[in-house]
Scaffold this motif. Sequence first.
Motif, PDB file in Angstrom:
ATOM      1  N   VAL A 106       0.879  -1.170   0.000  1.00 26.49           N
ATOM      2  CA  VAL A 106       0.000   0.000   0.000  1.00 26.49           C
ATOM      3  C   VAL A 106       0.917   1.220   0.000  1.00 26.49           C
ATOM      4  O   VAL A 106       1.804   1.320   0.847  1.00 26.49           O
ATOM      5  CB  VAL A 106      -0.916   0.022   1.243  1.00 26.49           C
ATOM      6  N   PHE A 109       2.536   7.361   0.641  1.00 22.74           N
ATOM      7  CA  PHE A 109       1.999   8.715   0.488  1.00 22.74           C
ATOM      8  C   PHE A 109       1.036   8.785  -0.702  1.00 22.74           C
ATOM      9  O   PHE A 109       1.101   7.955  -1.615  1.00 22.74           O
ATOM     10  CB  PHE A 109       3.131   9.718   0.276  1.00 22.74           C
ATOM     11  N   LEU A 110       0.150   9.785  -0.676  1.00 20.99           N
ATOM     12  CA  LEU A 110      -0.734   9.986  -1.815  1.00 20.99           C
ATOM     13  C   LEU A 110       0.075  10.491  -3.002  1.00 20.99           C
ATOM     14  O   LEU A 110       1.000  11.279  -2.855  1.00 20.99           O
ATOM     15  CB  LEU A 110      -1.833  10.990  -1.475  1.00 20.99           C
ATOM     16  N   GLU A 111      -0.284  10.015  -4.193  1.00 21.55           N
ATOM     17  CA  GLU A 111       0.337  10.433  -5.436  1.00 21.55           C
ATOM     18  C   GLU A 111      -0.763  10.829  -6.406  1.00 21.55           C
ATOM     19  O   GLU A 111      -1.943  10.627  -6.108  1.00 21.55           O
ATOM     20  CB  GLU A 111       1.214   9.300  -5.979  1.00 21.55           C
ATOM     21  N   PHE A 114      -4.124   8.936  -6.919  1.00 18.10           N
ATOM     22  CA  PHE A 114      -4.694   8.442  -5.663  1.00 18.10           C
ATOM     23  C   PHE A 114      -6.159   8.042  -5.779  1.00 18.10           C
ATOM     24  O   PHE A 114      -6.657   7.246  -4.981  1.00 18.10           O
ATOM     25  CB  PHE A 114      -4.536   9.493  -4.549  1.00 18.10           C
ATOM     26  N   LEU A 117      -7.427   4.390  -5.646  1.00 16.28           N
ATOM     27  CA  LEU A 117      -7.469   3.627  -4.393  1.00 16.28           C
ATOM     28  C   LEU A 117      -8.900   3.638  -3.869  1.00 16.28           C
ATOM     29  O   LEU A 117      -9.317   4.524  -3.130  1.00 16.28           O
ATOM     30  CB  LEU A 117      -6.507   4.244  -3.367  1.00 16.28           C
ATOM     31  N   ILE A 120     -10.011   4.258   0.061  1.00 14.77           N
ATOM     32  CA  ILE A 120     -10.005   5.580   0.688  1.00 14.77           C
ATOM     33  C   ILE A 120     -10.993   6.528   0.022  1.00 14.77           C
ATOM     34  O   ILE A 120     -11.364   7.550   0.599  1.00 14.77           O
ATOM     35  CB  ILE A 120      -8.589   6.204   0.703  1.00 14.77           C
ATOM     36  N   TYR A 146       6.570  12.139  -4.385  1.00 13.58           N
ATOM     37  CA  TYR A 146       5.598  11.277  -3.696  1.00 13.58           C
ATOM     38  C   TYR A 146       6.236  10.050  -3.048  1.00 13.58           C
ATOM     39  O   TYR A 146       5.541   9.107  -2.688  1.00 13.58           O
ATOM     40  CB  TYR A 146       4.514  10.845  -4.700  1.00 13.58           C
ATOM     41  N   SER A 229      -0.860  14.306   8.041  1.00 12.07           N
ATOM     42  CA  SER A 229      -1.948  13.352   8.247  1.00 12.07           C
ATOM     43  C   SER A 229      -3.214  14.143   8.567  1.00 12.07           C
ATOM     44  O   SER A 229      -3.246  14.896   9.540  1.00 12.07           O
ATOM     45  CB  SER A 229      -1.611  12.399   9.405  1.00 12.07           C
ATOM     46  N   ARG A 270       4.636  15.802   2.092  1.00 10.91           N
ATOM     47  CA  ARG A 270       3.901  14.629   1.638  1.00 10.91           C
ATOM     48  C   ARG A 270       2.554  14.556   2.350  1.00 10.91           C
ATOM     49  O   ARG A 270       2.381  15.107   3.446  1.00 10.91           O
ATOM     50  CB  ARG A 270       4.676  13.342   1.947  1.00 10.91           C
ATOM     51  N   ASN A 273      -0.993   8.459   3.308  1.00 12.19           N
ATOM     52  CA  ASN A 273      -2.140   7.721   2.790  1.00 12.19           C
ATOM     53  C   ASN A 273      -3.114   7.409   3.934  1.00 12.19           C
ATOM     54  O   ASN A 273      -2.748   6.710   4.881  1.00 12.19           O
ATOM     55  CB  ASN A 273      -1.648   6.420   2.155  1.00 12.19           C
ATOM     56  N   TYR A 275      -5.358   5.384   4.155  1.00 11.75           N
ATOM     57  CA  TYR A 275      -5.638   3.946   4.256  1.00 11.75           C
ATOM     58  C   TYR A 275      -5.145   3.394   5.590  1.00 11.75           C
ATOM     59  O   TYR A 275      -5.788   2.528   6.193  1.00 11.75           O
ATOM     60  CB  TYR A 275      -4.959   3.212   3.097  1.00 11.75           C
TER      61      TYR A 275
END
Length: 375
Positions: A106, A109-111, A114, A117, A120, A146, A229, A270, A273, A275
């Motif tokens: 998984v 970080f978000l790219e 995203f 996915l 999420i 990312y 976050s 960053r 994620n 998730y």
Amino acid sequence: MRTMKPTRSLMLVLCPTLVLGFLYYSSGRLHLRTLGQKSQGDVDSLLFVGRVVASVYDKQGFLIKLDGKLPLELQYKYGNLSKGECKPGYSEAKMTSIYPKFVKPVPMFLEPNFKRLAKISSYPPPFGIKTQEKIIDVILAETKNYGLGPELDSLSCKRCIIIGNGGILSNKSLGSKIDEYDVVIRLNEAPVSGFEKDVGSKTTMRITYPEGAIQKPERYEKTSLFVFSAFKPLDFRWLRQMVFKEKLRGTEGFWKSVARSVPREPEDMRILNPYFIEEAAFRFIGLPYNNGLMGRGNIPTLGTVAITMALHNCDEVAVAGFGYDMSSPRAPLHYYEKLRMSAIKESWTHNILKEKDFLRKLVTAGVIQDLTNGI
């Protein structure tokens, strides 16, 4: 015609039953060993194939009887490595052996892609990105990076350590050992300067949210990644202003004061994620689902979220500075201040007891190593 004795009749019935039961159990265990290649739906259905198999696991899906011994197949895989040599895939293998539903990889970080996915996309913050897609697109277009960086991303085996903020770190002299790890993860505003002997001097990333971020620019490390976050939609608005170096406009909605600037260039920032928050809360710990919304007692601590992230992205995972000893009210709560353990009050957002139970599973099974033995 002579009739069989009751005992012999009973044995004729029991023997085939026992053999069939053994075959059924073995089959279930074999299936569970190979779940790494199966979908989440396949995993969930297999976990409940029968009472015998289901009874081996708790309601979260973890093996009930845990120990630190390596399964035979892992003994063969890692037996020839030198002591201290990084063990590729070790944490994933150990985690899967006690929690067959574990799915890797998984992204950390978000790219830009995203939105693919699906998990999420179903939840708003903190468990997902629903309603925040547009602002995330804007932020990611500006940050442009990312991953951990070329050097760390190219490592074939990564050893990661998450540094908690607990007073248990004091006077342990673990600094040099902590600095040996490839990736050193710190949380919120816990300082490094002046505490290097116990907490090390290396920082790969610092994970935080608006209310937890360092507020004095001079206290930031020069080279670490700023990892954000989000726990509420408002947090993304704050991050956008930090990334674009805009003046902070309004602080209503935050539960305490927040940083007004982050001395980092966009390429060093960053988005974690989400998730990992969803997985830690609902799957690993078993916190209240509350329709996928933030509610009483269903938010994991940032430390446990960081551990969850590391399990998916690191080959070996260690922690230090985790664990609250509530039986010692005079013990220091954090390594960097004089606040005592007695200052802890019941948390509205966290369930410390259930979270500690999850972390103990990881330590007992040898999935993670606890350098300060506080979990």
